[in-house]
Structure formats: C-alpha cells, structure tokens
Design an enzyme around this catalytic site. Structure first.
Site, PDB file in Angstrom:
ATOM      1  N   HIS A  74      16.858  -0.027 -18.897  1.00 61.68           N
ATOM      2  CA  HIS A  74      18.245   0.154 -19.341  1.00 61.68           C
ATOM      3  C   HIS A  74      19.117  -0.959 -18.786  1.00 61.68           C
ATOM      4  O   HIS A  74      19.697  -0.829 -17.705  1.00 61.68           O
ATOM      5  CB  HIS A  74      18.760   1.522 -18.892  1.00 61.68           C
ATOM      6  CG  HIS A  74      18.240   2.641 -19.730  1.00 61.68           C
ATOM      7  ND1 HIS A  74      18.972   3.233 -20.733  1.00 61.68           N
ATOM      8  CD2 HIS A  74      17.045   3.256 -19.746  1.00 61.68           C
ATOM      9  CE1 HIS A  74      18.254   4.184 -21.318  1.00 61.68           C
ATOM     10  NE2 HIS A  74      17.072   4.202 -20.727  1.00 61.68           N
ATOM     11  N   GLU A 120      21.949  -1.807 -19.637  1.00 68.33           N
ATOM     12  CA  GLU A 120      23.368  -1.427 -19.629  1.00 68.33           C
ATOM     13  C   GLU A 120      23.720  -0.583 -18.420  1.00 68.33           C
ATOM     14  O   GLU A 120      24.823  -0.051 -18.311  1.00 68.33           O
ATOM     15  CB  GLU A 120      23.695  -0.641 -20.900  1.00 68.33           C
ATOM     16  CG  GLU A 120      23.366   0.841 -20.865  1.00 68.33           C
ATOM     17  CD  GLU A 120      21.897   1.182 -20.764  1.00 68.33           C
ATOM     18  OE1 GLU A 120      21.598   2.301 -20.320  1.00 68.33           O
ATOM     19  OE2 GLU A 120      21.048   0.339 -21.112  1.00 68.33           O
ATOM     20  N   CYS A 128      14.639   1.084 -24.814  1.00 65.36           N
ATOM     21  CA  CYS A 128      13.961   2.330 -24.473  1.00 65.36           C
ATOM     22  C   CYS A 128      13.279   2.944 -25.704  1.00 65.36           C
ATOM     23  O   CYS A 128      12.318   2.373 -26.207  1.00 65.36           O
ATOM     24  CB  CYS A 128      14.937   3.301 -23.823  1.00 65.36           C
ATOM     25  SG  CYS A 128      14.137   4.627 -22.895  1.00 65.36           S
TER      26      CYS A 128
END
Length: 392
Positions: free
Chosen positions: A362, A364, A278
C-alpha cells in the site's frame, strides 16, 4: 460512581469477553466495543500506529484484527483519519486498552468509536501468543463474544465459518454508484485537505474497496478521479475516454472476481494505461494469465521491506493481503518488479509490452510509511506519454 471512575472504568470495560479460535484456543478478556458476537478469519497486524486506518480499511472485510503493538487507543480517533465511511473489520483484539486517550487531534475515544460502528472488540488478551499461533499454524477462524458468553457455541461458530478462500467481497464493499473525488492529502498545518485545481489526467478508479488516501495521492499527482462500482464493464469505462484506469485494493479472493478479471482483460486490449494496488494488482495478474494463491497467514503491517528487483533498493511498506500472485509459470507478458524480503513473495509486476503496472503493498499508506509513493510514477508517466502522443 464518581465522574472520574466513569471515565476510568466505563461500563463497556467491565463487560466480559472471550476470543475462541477454530483450533479450540480460548482467551478471556474485557469488551471495549459493543456486546454481541463476531465471526471471521483472524489476522495479525504489526503496525505500531494507524489502528483507525486499519479498522476503516475495506480490505479488512470479513477479518478480525489482532494488533501486535501492546498499547492501542492512546491517541483516540478523529473523522479525518478514516479510510472509508465505515468500519469494515469484523472485530478487534488488543493487549492493553489505555484508560485515557491523549492527542491534540483526538475527537473520540477508540472504545466510543468501536461502539458507534457496532464493532465487537476485546482487550486484556495475550496478543503475542495469538500471533505466534497464527505464524505457526497459519490462518484460523475465530469468534469474539462480549456480554453473554457461551464458549462451546463460539467454538462451533468459528469452526463453521467458511474462511476467505472463494469469497468475492469486492462487490460487497464497493460503492453502489459512480462519483467524483477531488480531495488531496490532508495538511496538518492548515487542518484541511489539499485541492488540486489544475488536474492534468482523467482517471477512472475501480472501487474494489478503495482507501481514501489512494484517491488523495492521485489527486495530488494531478488526476481528476471518477470512482466506479466494482462490476462496471470495461465498455462503460472506455466510453469515458480516460487517460488511465486505476484498479483499487479490496478484500477477498481475487480469483472469485470474474467480472473484474474480464473487465481488466478488455481494458488491456484497449491499450489504456493501468495501475493496480493490492487486489487490483492481483486481478491484473489473473487477467494476464497468472494465478494467485492463499498465503499461510498473509502480510499485515507497516514495516515490511520490499526490494526493487531492478536496482536492489529497498522500500519499507504498509501491507494488507491474504492472497498473492504466484510466481511459478508466469505468462511471457509479465515481469516481476518487486519482491518481499520477508518471504520472497511477488510484490510488483509490469506488463512487458504496454503500460500496465501492479503493486501488492500500500504505497498510499496513512499514517505511513510513505517512501513507496514512487510506485505511482510509472502510471503518471504513461498517461503523460499517452496525452503527448495524442497531440502528435
């Protein structure tokens, strides 16, 4: 008032609230957080689940979030699902707030959670109309007032807000001193965080607004993590002799983070493996001579398709960003690895001559989707190769 009525109609649900956009649009509703005023840029998020993770994501600093899914709060909140120690979103806007939460993991209602973290929030507004407006007109600033309401003042506050462009927020949300992190991902069966005692790789993580689940996945992958403040110099990081350096997610305008761009350039010169997510991905691109741009309304959600440019496979990803890497006049050293299938914007990059990788989404994501975790693999492989080369 009976106990049942206190549960179904707490005082905060009887407090009037108003959302006023900088274009003059007004939406009346009910407060589900604290009384007061919040002013920020307004964005919409299309995720169906994960409202707690969204609220506690530091990347939402100086933003208020409209959730497009209509029923928000059904499952309550719990400490485990927080992505940081605070709520960073300036405000929350929802269509319907259920009167009761039901989930075996719930520890606190969303309204109580918002009140605890002093967040101004509004329900009973037309989030579909707000989303259509943002998609058509682009980013707008907004003001939520709960309790004492003055619509003309709210409009003035929204119109006076400077917006996200030019704001350096990474150093605002970052940790103040370095620390070590050792928890892996959460295991629902044991109700505990995994702990990887056999760490293979020493990784320094720049905290530009890092999410806990990023660190948990890196730990699962065998990394021993040292987290450092956003303004830590490259010399300090290189002195730790890391196997790799991670550049985290975070809020604000990447071009304003001159200290981070400078540090990244030095780390690239030091030939240390790099991976950015990001904001970290954007900072790496800027360090290599690319440029970034403010998007019309950003990408925020948990259902965004991203294409791998090499093999044309598609990942369904979680997203949260208002800026993107511009793909015009990219430096020779960079290649684009992933693109959004929504608008074709850059979602992944790699350095053509050394181990440096960036991903806009993202991977994660918590609570999901999880299929983009594979983008961590080149970074892990680069550190493995670095160790093998050092051993001869």
């Amino acid at each position: 008032m009976s106990k049942l009525n206190q549960i179904l109609f707490p005082p905060s649900r009887q407090t009037p609230a108003v959302l006023v956009l900088s274009d003059g649009s007004v939406y009346h509703g009910k407060s589900i957080g604290v009384s007061g005023v919040a002013v920020a840029e307004i964005v919409f998020n299309t995720a169906i689940t994960g409202y707690q993770e969204i609220l506690s994501d530091p990347s939402y600093a100086e933003q208020m979030v409209t959730l497009t899914y209509p029923h928000i709060g059904n499952t309550g909140t719990n400490q485990v699902d927080d992505e940081s120690a605070e709520v960073f979103a300036k405000g929350l806007i929802v269509r319907d707030y259920p009167v009761m939460a039901s989930n075996w993991r719930s520890e606190q209602s969303l309204s109580d959670y918002l009140t605890q973290h002093k967040v101004v929030a509004i329900s009973d507004v037309d989030t579909r109309a707000i989303t259509r407006k943002l998609r058509t007109e682009g980013s707008l600033n907004a003001c939520i007032m709960a309790g004492d309401i003055d619509e003309s003042k709210a409009l003035q506050l929204a119109q006076d807000y400077p917006g996200m462009q030019g704001q350096d927020l990474a150093k605002v949300v970052s940790c103040r001193q370095a620390y070590h992190w050792q928890d892996g991902t959460y295991d629902l069966e044991s109700t505990a965080f995994n702990n990887n005692a056999a760490s293979k790789y020493k990784v320094v993580c720049y905290d530009f607004g890092i999410k806990r689940n990023i660190m948990r996945i890196l730990c699962d992958l065998g990394c021993e993590l040292t987290v450092v403040p956003a303004q830590t110099s490259a010399a300090e990081v290189l002195a730790m002799n890391p196997d790799g350096v991670f550049l985290s997610n975070g809020p604000g305008d990447p071009a304003a983070c001159d200290y981070a761009i400078k540090a990244c350039q030095a780390l690239l010169e030091g030939q240390v493996p790099l991976f950015g997510i990001c904001l970290g991905h954007q900072i790496m691109a800027l360090a290599l001579g690319a440029r970034t741009m403010k998007m019309k309304f950003g990408h925020h959600g948990a259902n965004h398709p991203v294409e791998n440019c090499a093999d044309k496979t598609v990942l369904i990803t979680s997203q949260n960003h208002n800026f993107a890497v511009a793909d015009e006049n990219l430096p020779e050293s960079l290649s684009i690895t992933h693109r959004s299938l929504f608008d074709g914007s850059v979602q992944g990059i790699r350095h053509n001559h050394q181990a440096a990788y960036g991903f806009q989404g993202h991977p994660e994501a918590s609570p999901g989707p999880h299929e983009a975790k594979k983008v961590f693999e080149p970074f892990i492989e680069a550190m493995k190769n670095k160790q093998e080369k050092a051993r001869g």
